[in-house]
Design a protein around this motif. Structure first.
Motif, short mmCIF file in Angstrom:
data_model
loop_
_atom_site.label_atom_id
_atom_site.label_comp_id
_atom_site.label_asym_id
_atom_site.label_seq_id
_atom_site.Cartn_x
_atom_site.Cartn_y
_atom_site.Cartn_z
N GLY A 1 0.80 -1.22 0.00
CA GLY A 1 0.00 0.00 0.00
C GLY A 1 0.84 1.27 0.00
O GLY A 1 0.67 2.14 -0.87
N PRO A 2 1.74 1.43 0.98
CA PRO A 2 2.56 2.64 0.99
C PRO A 2 3.46 2.78 -0.24
O PRO A 2 3.67 3.89 -0.73
N VAL A 3 3.95 1.66 -0.76
CA VAL A 3 4.81 1.73 -1.96
C VAL A 3 3.98 2.15 -3.17
O VAL A 3 4.42 2.97 -3.97
N THR A 4 2.77 1.63 -3.29
CA THR A 4 1.89 2.02 -4.40
C THR A 4 1.59 3.51 -4.33
O THR A 4 1.63 4.21 -5.35
N ARG A 5 1.28 4.02 -3.13
CA ARG A 5 1.03 5.46 -2.98
C ARG A 5 2.28 6.26 -3.31
O ARG A 5 2.20 7.33 -3.93
N GLY A 6 3.43 5.78 -2.90
CA GLY A 6 4.68 6.46 -3.21
C GLY A 6 4.95 6.52 -4.70
O GLY A 6 5.37 7.56 -5.24
N ILE A 7 4.69 5.41 -5.40
CA ILE A 7 4.86 5.38 -6.86
C ILE A 7 3.89 6.35 -7.52
O ILE A 7 4.26 7.07 -8.45
#
Length: 104
Positions: free
Chosen positions: A62-68
């Motif tokens: 989740g956090p990585v997707t938002r970061g991307i």
């Protein structure tokens, strides 16, 4: 990861809610610590790895997707592929009106 009181306590007493190694590292970013997910986001931003690789090896998706998505927005790229999404048009029909009414 370095050594501080929180990491020492987590090793002695075990991880608990709010005291996992991931959360300790995340909270210690001002001291130069960084999670694997943050390192993957930085590598994606620099063009070293692609989006699929970052998502494949991340710890928390989740956090990585938002970061991307945030990186893509800052570059002016689209974050979704639903540009052609449209609602299906329903043809208008006349309401059914009974032609004969029986009264008893």
């Amino acid at each position: 990861m370095g050594s501080n009181l929180r990491t020492q306590e987590s090793i002695r007493l075990g991880e608990s809610e709010g005291k996992s190694f991931y959360e300790i590292i995340e909270a210690s970013q001002p001291f130069g610590w960084r999670t694997f997910d943050l390192a993957a986001l930085e590598a994606y931003e620099q063009g070293i790895i692609n989006e699929d690789t970052a998502l494949l090896y991340c710890t928390k998706r989740g956090p990585v997707t938002r970061g991307i998505d945030n990186i893509k927005k800052s570059r002016g790229e689209s974050t979704t592929n639903i540009a052609g999404l449209r609602m299906k048009a329903v043809p208008e029909t006349k309401p059914a009106v009974p032609t004969k009414v029986k009264i008893k």
